[in-house]
Design a protein around this motif. Structure first.
Motif, PDB file in Angstrom:
ATOM      1  N   ALA A 196       0.964  -0.990   0.062  1.00  0.00           N
ATOM      2  CA  ALA A 196      -0.134  -0.055   0.055  1.00  0.00           C
ATOM      3  C   ALA A 196       0.998   1.172   0.149  1.00  0.00           C
ATOM      4  N   LEU A 197       1.940   1.122   0.323  1.00  0.00           N
ATOM      5  CA  LEU A 197       2.598   2.437   0.522  1.00  0.00           C
ATOM      6  C   LEU A 197       3.752   2.626  -0.826  1.00  0.00           C
ATOM      7  N   GLY A 198       3.933   1.332  -1.688  1.00  0.00           N
ATOM      8  CA  GLY A 198       4.078   1.329  -3.245  1.00  0.00           C
ATOM      9  C   GLY A 198       4.530   0.873  -3.532  1.00  0.00           C
ATOM     10  N   GLU A 199       5.806  -0.138  -2.064  1.00  0.00           N
ATOM     11  CA  GLU A 199       7.037  -0.793  -2.324  1.00  0.00           C
ATOM     12  C   GLU A 199       6.584  -1.963  -2.865  1.00  0.00           C
ATOM     13  N   ALA A 200       7.460  -2.455  -3.344  1.00  0.00           N
ATOM     14  CA  ALA A 200       7.824  -3.849  -4.281  1.00  0.00           C
ATOM     15  C   ALA A 200       8.180  -4.787  -3.219  1.00  0.00           C
ATOM     16  N   VAL A 201       7.697  -5.656  -3.484  1.00  0.00           N
ATOM     17  CA  VAL A 201       7.778  -7.094  -2.287  1.00  0.00           C
ATOM     18  C   VAL A 201       8.006  -8.359  -3.471  1.00  0.00           C
ATOM     19  N   VAL A 202       9.381  -8.985  -3.011  1.00  0.00           N
ATOM     20  CA  VAL A 202       9.803 -10.279  -3.518  1.00  0.00           C
ATOM     21  C   VAL A 202       9.371 -11.791  -3.263  1.00  0.00           C
ATOM     22  N   ALA A 203       8.935 -12.619  -4.099  1.00  0.00           N
ATOM     23  CA  ALA A 203       7.905 -13.342  -3.692  1.00  0.00           C
ATOM     24  C   ALA A 203       9.584 -14.921  -4.042  1.00  0.00           C
ATOM     25  N   VAL A 204       9.174 -15.453  -2.958  1.00  0.00           N
ATOM     26  CA  VAL A 204      10.526 -16.692  -2.617  1.00  0.00           C
ATOM     27  C   VAL A 204       9.304 -18.021  -2.915  1.00  0.00           C
ATOM     28  N   PRO A 205      10.307 -19.186  -3.494  1.00  0.00           N
ATOM     29  CA  PRO A 205       8.856 -20.918  -3.330  1.00  0.00           C
ATOM     30  C   PRO A 205       8.794 -21.189  -1.774  1.00  0.00           C
ATOM     31  N   GLY A 206       7.296 -20.950  -1.443  1.00  0.00           N
ATOM     32  CA  GLY A 206       6.811 -21.873  -0.337  1.00  0.00           C
ATOM     33  C   GLY A 206       7.051 -23.132  -0.168  1.00  0.00           C
ATOM     34  N   ASP A 207       6.143 -23.747   1.003  1.00  0.00           N
ATOM     35  CA  ASP A 207       6.976 -25.158   1.064  1.00  0.00           C
ATOM     36  C   ASP A 207       5.772 -25.230   1.876  1.00  0.00           C
ATOM     37  N   GLU A 208       4.545 -27.081   1.298  1.00  0.00           N
ATOM     38  CA  GLU A 208       3.757 -27.297   0.683  1.00  0.00           C
ATOM     39  C   GLU A 208       3.537 -27.625   2.867  1.00  0.00           C
ATOM     40  N   LEU A 209       4.703 -28.262   3.747  1.00  0.00           N
ATOM     41  CA  LEU A 209       4.425 -28.194   4.599  1.00  0.00           C
ATOM     42  C   LEU A 209       4.053 -27.130   5.778  1.00  0.00           C
ATOM     43  N   ALA A 210       4.326 -26.017   5.111  1.00  0.00           N
ATOM     44  CA  ALA A 210       3.648 -24.625   6.094  1.00  0.00           C
ATOM     45  C   ALA A 210       2.741 -24.451   5.506  1.00  0.00           C
ATOM     46  N   PHE A 211       1.518 -25.587   5.171  1.00  0.00           N
ATOM     47  CA  PHE A 211       0.305 -25.129   5.381  1.00  0.00           C
ATOM     48  C   PHE A 211      -0.296 -24.724   6.320  1.00  0.00           C
ATOM     49  N   LYS A 212      -1.140 -23.779   6.388  1.00  0.00           N
ATOM     50  CA  LYS A 212      -1.925 -23.177   7.668  1.00  0.00           C
ATOM     51  C   LYS A 212      -3.246 -24.495   8.723  1.00  0.00           C
ATOM     52  N   ILE A 213      -2.456 -24.428  10.190  1.00  0.00           N
ATOM     53  CA  ILE A 213      -3.406 -24.727  10.627  1.00  0.00           C
ATOM     54  C   ILE A 213      -4.536 -24.055  10.749  1.00  0.00           C
ATOM     55  N   THR A 214      -6.190 -24.592  10.767  1.00  0.00           N
ATOM     56  CA  THR A 214      -7.258 -23.751  10.934  1.00  0.00           C
ATOM     57  C   THR A 214      -8.708 -24.808  11.565  1.00  0.00           C
ATOM     58  N   THR A 215      -9.113 -25.546  10.643  1.00  0.00           N
ATOM     59  CA  THR A 215      -9.768 -26.251  10.801  1.00  0.00           C
ATOM     60  C   THR A 215      -9.534 -27.831  11.453  1.00  0.00           C
ATOM     61  N   ALA A 216     -10.772 -28.551  11.804  1.00  0.00           N
ATOM     62  CA  ALA A 216      -9.687 -30.124  12.300  1.00  0.00           C
ATOM     63  C   ALA A 216      -9.763 -30.924  11.363  1.00  0.00           C
ATOM     64  N   ALA A 217      -9.844 -30.416  10.179  1.00  0.00           N
ATOM     65  CA  ALA A 217      -9.068 -31.818   9.260  1.00  0.00           C
ATOM     66  C   ALA A 217      -7.869 -31.331   9.073  1.00  0.00           C
ATOM     67  N   ASP A 218      -7.318 -29.536   9.126  1.00  0.00           N
ATOM     68  CA  ASP A 218      -6.028 -28.910   9.137  1.00  0.00           C
ATOM     69  C   ASP A 218      -5.161 -30.066   9.781  1.00  0.00           C
ATOM     70  N   ALA A 219      -5.705 -29.461  11.147  1.00  0.00           N
ATOM     71  CA  ALA A 219      -4.557 -30.471  12.891  1.00  0.00           C
ATOM     72  C   ALA A 219      -4.726 -31.988  11.960  1.00  0.00           C
ATOM     73  N   GLY A 220      -5.943 -32.901  10.955  1.00  0.00           N
ATOM     74  CA  GLY A 220      -5.782 -34.478  11.316  1.00  0.00           C
ATOM     75  C   GLY A 220      -4.142 -34.292  10.734  1.00  0.00           C
ATOM     76  N   ARG A 221      -4.467 -33.934   9.428  1.00  0.00           N
ATOM     77  CA  ARG A 221      -3.136 -34.195   8.559  1.00  0.00           C
ATOM     78  C   ARG A 221      -1.798 -33.204   9.639  1.00  0.00           C
ATOM     79  N   ALA A 224      -0.749 -36.270  11.009  1.00  0.00           N
ATOM     80  CA  ALA A 224      -0.799 -37.483  10.387  1.00  0.00           C
ATOM     81  C   ALA A 224       1.110 -37.163  10.191  1.00  0.00           C
ATOM     82  N   LEU A 225       1.299 -36.146  10.014  1.00  0.00           N
ATOM     83  CA  LEU A 225       2.644 -35.975   9.444  1.00  0.00           C
ATOM     84  C   LEU A 225       3.470 -35.949  10.624  1.00  0.00           C
ATOM     85  N   LEU A 226       3.082 -35.049  11.994  1.00  0.00           N
ATOM     86  CA  LEU A 226       4.219 -35.353  13.016  1.00  0.00           C
ATOM     87  C   LEU A 226       3.628 -36.581  13.049  1.00  0.00           C
ATOM     88  N   ALA A 227       3.576 -37.687  13.333  1.00  0.00           N
ATOM     89  CA  ALA A 227       3.553 -39.147  14.140  1.00  0.00           C
ATOM     90  C   ALA A 227       4.952 -39.937  13.987  1.00  0.00           C
TER      91      ALA A 227
END
Length: 387
Positions: A196-221, A224-227
């Motif tokens: 909003a200030l007119g400044e540039a934002v640089v993108a870098v590749p994300g990671d599938e493991l960085a999904f946001k835990i929001t719902t019960a389904a996310d918590a289950g996923r 399962a990955l932590l087990a």
């Protein structure tokens, strides 16, 4: 001057997760979401600032200690932007700031390093992103999902899903927050305020493991990955042996059951099976033997049933973090015939131990004192676990 501050936003209510506690304090695979998030930051060269719900600061400090992270803990605000602002105030004189959602608890260390590398290369604002892979449609009309009219398919090739941590020049991010004023409350993304200030934002590749835990389904996923990463319990085995001659004044007690015939001689009831189990359990945990547990001639245990000693042994194991996993016992002698009541004996012993117990019997083909029916011997093996 602290070069980098890493703000972990963990003040959300977690209503959609449905655990009845603030999201970051919900437990997944034996640890809170906040603890998992902080563990992923171990070794990062930054001042860690955890922003948590007001009143939860002491719990958060304990969580950080368990995670192995030295973190400053501050209370958050009514909105995410308010919580980030509280984190910025605690960031001190850091030149760079990373803002990370605790809900992205599985974000790998490599993702943090990619953001830092982009800042090192001169970027003022950095966000990790992932391509949008689902087909996306716009909707027309009502907010009620059942009444929505589907619009056109949106070209997903030009869409990216935003993740955290997002990295910023600290002065730039503070300026963006000051410029946004009260309007920052509507923002769910810090890079949006910088743009909003007119400044540039640089993108870098994300990671599938960085999904946001929001719902019960996310918590289950996430669980399962932590087990697979849970610590493998420490396992130990032990052997116990006990022998008693016939000739006791009391009833014949073997394997926690009462049998017909003359009892076994001994200070207690002479139950060779229970006594052997005690030595096997204690030996497996490195906690001595039955003599060290109760004494061989303690008056209070005169005539005591073997169950008393087994339960005492299990309690002693628990005091040192051990728990029985299984026990196997073989009884040597002419009588009683263990096979006639094997299932009953296994059930009774299993209840004492709190784990499966198998029982079998054999003779010595007439050899020795046992073969002549002068007494009984029991040999037990135990498997115990800790961790």
């Amino acid at each position: 001057m602290t070069a980098t501050a890493l703000i972990v936003v963990a003040a959300g209510s977690g209503t959609r997760l449905g655990r009845g506690v603030p999201k970051a304090f919900a437990t997944l695979a034996g640890a809170t979401i906040l603890e998992h998030a902080l563990r992923g930051l171990v070794g990062v060269d930054a001042r860690i600032v955890a922003v948590v719900p007001a009143g939860a600061e002491a719990d958060a400090r304990a969580i950080a200690e368990r995670a192995g992270v030295d973190a400053a803990v501050v209370a958050g605000g009514a909105t995410r932007a308010d919580s980030v602002a509280a984190g910025l105030a605690a960031a001190g004189d850091a030149r760079r700031v990373l803002v990370h959602d605790a809900a992205r608890a599985l974000a790998p260390r490599a993702l943090v390093e990619r953001v830092l590398a982009a800042l090192d290369a001169g970027a003022g604002a950095v966000v990790p992103v992932l391509p949008v892979v689902d087909t996306i449609r716009s909707v027309d009309g009502a907010a009620d999902a059942s009444a929505e009219a589907l619009g056109a398919i949106v070209d997903r090739s030009g869409l990216r899903a935003m993740q955290t941590p997002q990295g910023f020049d600290a002065a730039l991010l503070r300026r963006a927050y000051e410029a946004a004023g009260e309007g920052r409350a509507a923002s769910t993304d810090d890079a949006q305020l910088v743009q909003a200030l007119g400044e540039a934002v640089v993108a870098v590749p994300g990671d599938e493991l960085a999904f946001k835990i929001t719902t019960a389904a996310d918590a289950g996923r996430a669980e399962a990955l932590l087990a697979p990463t849970r610590a493998v319990p420490e396992l130990r085995t032990g052997i116990g042996v006990d022998v008693h001659a016939f000739g006791g004044d009391g009833p014949l007690r073997v394997a926690g059951l009462e049998w017909e015939g003359q009892g076994l001689a001994g200070h207690s009831d002479g139950d060779v099976v229970c006594h052997a189990i005690v030595d096997a359990l204690l030996g497996a945990a490195g906690l001595g033997d039955i003599g060290g547990l109760v004494g061989v001639d303690d008056p209070q245990h005169a005539g005591a049933r073997g169950e008393v000693f087994v339960r005492l042994a299990v309690e002693r194991l628990a005091e040192h973090g051990w728990r029985p996993q299984s026990v196997g016992v073989q009884v040597l002698g002419v009588r009683p015939r263990i096979g006639s009541r094997r299932e009953e004996a296994q059930a009774v012993l299993g209840a004492m131990v709190g784990a499966p117990v198998s029982v079998s019997g054999t003779t010595t083909d007439g050899l020795g004192a046992l073969g002549r029916g002068e007494g009984l011997q029991a040999i037990a093996t135990a498997l115990v676990a800790r961790g």
